[in-house]
Design a protein around this motif. Structure first.
Motif, mmCIF file in Angstrom:
data_model
loop_
_atom_site.group_PDB
_atom_site.id
_atom_site.type_symbol
_atom_site.label_atom_id
_atom_site.label_comp_id
_atom_site.label_asym_id
_atom_site.label_seq_id
_atom_site.Cartn_x
_atom_site.Cartn_y
_atom_site.Cartn_z
ATOM 1 N N ALA A 326 18.565 -12.187 -4.208
ATOM 2 C CA ALA A 326 18.758 -11.279 -3.153
ATOM 3 C C ALA A 326 16.910 -10.041 -2.916
ATOM 4 O O ALA A 326 16.964 -10.344 -4.111
ATOM 5 C CB ALA A 326 19.518 -10.982 -2.790
ATOM 6 N N PRO A 327 16.695 -10.093 -2.221
ATOM 7 C CA PRO A 327 15.691 -9.323 -1.806
ATOM 8 C C PRO A 327 15.934 -8.005 -1.696
ATOM 9 O O PRO A 327 17.198 -7.671 -1.705
ATOM 10 C CB PRO A 327 15.172 -9.894 -0.380
ATOM 11 N N VAL A 328 15.208 -7.279 -2.361
ATOM 12 C CA VAL A 328 15.336 -5.540 -2.764
ATOM 13 C C VAL A 328 15.404 -5.057 -1.479
ATOM 14 O O VAL A 328 13.919 -5.432 -1.002
ATOM 15 C CB VAL A 328 14.953 -5.153 -3.746
ATOM 16 N N PRO A 329 16.595 -3.943 -1.025
ATOM 17 C CA PRO A 329 15.696 -3.395 0.625
ATOM 18 C C PRO A 329 14.731 -2.720 -0.369
ATOM 19 O O PRO A 329 14.581 -1.736 -1.762
ATOM 20 C CB PRO A 329 17.858 -2.601 0.423
ATOM 21 N N ALA A 330 14.332 -1.850 0.599
ATOM 22 C CA ALA A 330 12.721 -1.295 0.902
ATOM 23 C C ALA A 330 13.305 0.281 0.821
ATOM 24 O O ALA A 330 14.314 0.706 1.098
ATOM 25 C CB ALA A 330 12.145 -0.843 2.162
ATOM 26 N N LYS A 331 12.908 0.742 0.150
ATOM 27 C CA LYS A 331 13.391 2.446 -0.387
ATOM 28 C C LYS A 331 11.928 3.324 0.216
ATOM 29 O O LYS A 331 12.380 4.738 0.045
ATOM 30 C CB LYS A 331 13.267 2.587 -1.942
ATOM 31 N N VAL A 332 10.907 3.113 0.262
ATOM 32 C CA VAL A 332 10.097 3.108 0.862
ATOM 33 C C VAL A 332 9.371 3.311 2.492
ATOM 34 O O VAL A 332 8.482 1.569 1.935
ATOM 35 C CB VAL A 332 9.367 3.453 -0.380
ATOM 36 N N PHE A 333 9.099 3.793 3.203
ATOM 37 C CA PHE A 333 8.350 3.357 4.367
ATOM 38 C C PHE A 333 7.297 4.188 4.702
ATOM 39 O O PHE A 333 7.228 5.023 4.651
ATOM 40 C CB PHE A 333 9.595 3.632 5.831
ATOM 41 N N ASP A 334 5.942 3.623 4.451
ATOM 42 C CA ASP A 334 5.069 4.225 4.530
ATOM 43 C C ASP A 334 4.701 4.085 6.208
ATOM 44 O O ASP A 334 4.362 2.937 6.705
ATOM 45 C CB ASP A 334 3.569 3.657 3.928
ATOM 46 N N VAL A 335 4.592 4.938 7.004
ATOM 47 C CA VAL A 335 4.034 4.801 8.815
ATOM 48 C C VAL A 335 2.508 6.049 8.597
ATOM 49 O O VAL A 335 2.596 6.323 9.708
ATOM 50 C CB VAL A 335 4.643 5.353 9.295
ATOM 51 N N SER A 336 2.059 6.137 7.566
ATOM 52 C CA SER A 336 1.090 6.954 7.505
ATOM 53 C C SER A 336 0.158 6.397 8.646
ATOM 54 O O SER A 336 -1.170 7.226 9.159
ATOM 55 C CB SER A 336 0.113 7.968 6.586
ATOM 56 N N ALA A 337 -0.109 4.804 7.818
ATOM 57 C CA ALA A 337 -1.022 4.216 9.137
ATOM 58 C C ALA A 337 -0.060 3.511 10.475
ATOM 59 O O ALA A 337 -0.080 2.005 9.758
ATOM 60 C CB ALA A 337 -2.349 3.549 9.045
ATOM 61 N N PRO A 338 0.412 3.959 10.874
ATOM 62 C CA PRO A 338 0.952 2.818 11.642
ATOM 63 C C PRO A 338 0.989 1.421 12.115
ATOM 64 O O PRO A 338 2.164 0.661 12.627
ATOM 65 C CB PRO A 338 1.567 3.836 13.291
ATOM 66 N N ARG A 339 -0.250 1.184 12.745
ATOM 67 C CA ARG A 339 -0.933 -0.493 12.991
ATOM 68 C C ARG A 339 -0.585 -0.903 12.244
ATOM 69 O O ARG A 339 -0.425 -2.336 12.182
ATOM 70 C CB ARG A 339 -1.906 -0.291 13.698
ATOM 71 N N HIS A 340 -0.344 -0.496 10.787
ATOM 72 C CA HIS A 340 -0.282 -1.733 9.553
ATOM 73 C C HIS A 340 0.756 -0.686 8.595
ATOM 74 O O HIS A 340 0.914 -0.216 7.866
ATOM 75 C CB HIS A 340 -1.715 -1.218 9.441
ATOM 76 N N PRO A 341 1.925 -1.136 9.076
ATOM 77 C CA PRO A 341 2.901 -0.216 8.517
ATOM 78 C C PRO A 341 3.440 -0.481 6.643
ATOM 79 O O PRO A 341 3.244 -1.852 7.239
ATOM 80 C CB PRO A 341 4.622 -0.100 8.675
ATOM 81 N N VAL A 342 3.652 -0.391 6.118
ATOM 82 C CA VAL A 342 3.507 -0.489 4.327
ATOM 83 C C VAL A 342 5.841 -0.202 3.868
ATOM 84 O O VAL A 342 5.916 1.139 4.470
ATOM 85 C CB VAL A 342 3.166 -0.459 3.241
ATOM 86 N N THR A 343 5.918 -1.065 3.779
ATOM 87 C CA THR A 343 7.452 -1.046 3.372
ATOM 88 C C THR A 343 7.630 -1.548 1.585
ATOM 89 O O THR A 343 7.256 -2.311 1.143
ATOM 90 C CB THR A 343 8.652 -1.959 3.329
#
Length: 344
Positions: A326-343
């Motif tokens: 099972a995939p690990v739930p995201a713990k960090v949400f990076d929205v510093s570049a909102p058009r290319h977010p990273v989790t």
């Protein structure tokens, strides 16, 4: 015996007739004929002289021509001096002359004068009415109604604007009301609305607390500008993200960056926040109550970052593929570049 003396012949200019000496015409005095260019004008009678002593003057040659040249000029000068014929009303002067009083006013000037008089009359009436309204006790304030307040009590606001009671409505200015409400820290701005004859409505814009600022044993409620709106001993009662650093942090760039981020977050995200930190104005981070964190970055694109973060937090969990963990739930949400977010 001497020879008889012949009569002397006097030669005259052309045009003058010759008259032998000793001869005379029927008139009482002989007058030598003169040139056609010379006119003979008798003198007027001199008072206290006998008729026999009447004298005649013979003008010099060319005098008639000078007179003819000067007479037209005198006539022209007289023509200028003569009063012009006019239909204007006149008034007889004391010496028998006439003086022009006024010329008839043109119709367009008369209309313009009437319009000016009418406008001046209307302006005078309006000024009188406004002056009476400015100081009339009939328009004195009897009731003050507040609208938009949530944090501050009605009694506090009424006490602040008590000096406005019985003051005429036209004399109340918005700046005066804002100055009176300046003692109430929860009020950010205000506007007024007059409802004659005696009601004043004050629209309140309150300051919104966006964080709890830990200051020793107390927790201060602060808004985006760092204004302290209250305090509490129990941080759980406020349901606001916590900012550490005490009152010394107010006014610093990092504090301004954190409060600006918190002020633009939707209530659905704001209610999940545990605290906010910032190593610099460009590195704001948010900690959620469930242990997850958000890398926000700087204060640019605030609305877009809030929308992307809300979509990431509400997205359903991915399902595991058959035969795979099972995939690990995201713990960090990076929205510093909102058009290319990273989790991660």
């Amino acid at each position: 015996m001497a020879e008889a003396r012949k009569p002397r012949v006097i030669k005259t200019r052309p045009g003058i007739s010759e008259t032998p000496a000793g001869e005379s015409d029927s008139s009482s005095a002989a007058v030598r004929s003169t040139s056609s260019k010379v006119s003979v004008a008798p003198l007027t009678d001199v008072p206290d002289e006998k008729p026999a002593a009447r004298k005649f003057s013979v003008p010099r040659p060319g005098a008639s021509r000078i007179k003819e040249k000067t007479e037209p000029k005198q006539k022209k000068a007289g023509a200028k001096a003569a009063p012009a014929q006019t239909d204007a009303p006149v008034k007889e002067s004391g010496d028998g002359g006439a003086t022009v009083l006024a010329f008839p006013m043109p119709e367009h000037k008369r209309r313009r004068r009437n319009i000016l008089y009418s406008v001046a009359g209307v302006a005078a009436v309006l000024a009188l009415v406004m002056g009476m309204a400015m100081f009339s006790p009939v328009l004195g304030v009897r009731t003050v109604v507040f609208d938009g307040q949530k944090l501050v009590g009605e009694g506090t606001l009424q006490l602040a604007v008590a000096p406005l009671i019985n003051k005429p409505l036209p004399q109340i200015r918005e700046s005066e009301v804002q100055e009176l409400l300046g003692t109430v820290v929860q009020v950010k701005s205000s506007s007024i609305e007059a409802r004659p004859p005696s009601t004043l409505v004050v629209h309140i814009v309150e300051r919104v607390p966006v964080a709890l600022l830990k200051n020793g044993e107390d927790y201060l409620l602060v808004d985006q500008d760092g204004v302290q709106l209250g305090s509490t001993k129990d941080p759980a009662s406020a349901l606001l993200p916590l900012i550490d650093g005490g009152t010394a942090a107010i006014g610093q760039d990092t504090f301004q960056a954190m409060t600006a981020v918190l002020a633009n977050l939707p209530q659905s995200i704001l209610s999940q926040l545990a605290n906010a930190t910032a190593k610099s104005p460009d590195a704001v981070e948010l900690a959620l109550a469930d242990g997850r964190s958000v890398v926000w970055g700087n204060a640019s694109d605030m609305e877009l970052k809030a929308q992307v973060l809300e979509a990431l937090l509400t997205a359903p969990m991915p399902t595991a593929e058959p035969g795979k963990p099972a995939p690990v739930p995201a713990k960090v949400f990076d929205v510093s570049a909102p058009r290319h977010p990273v989790t991660r």
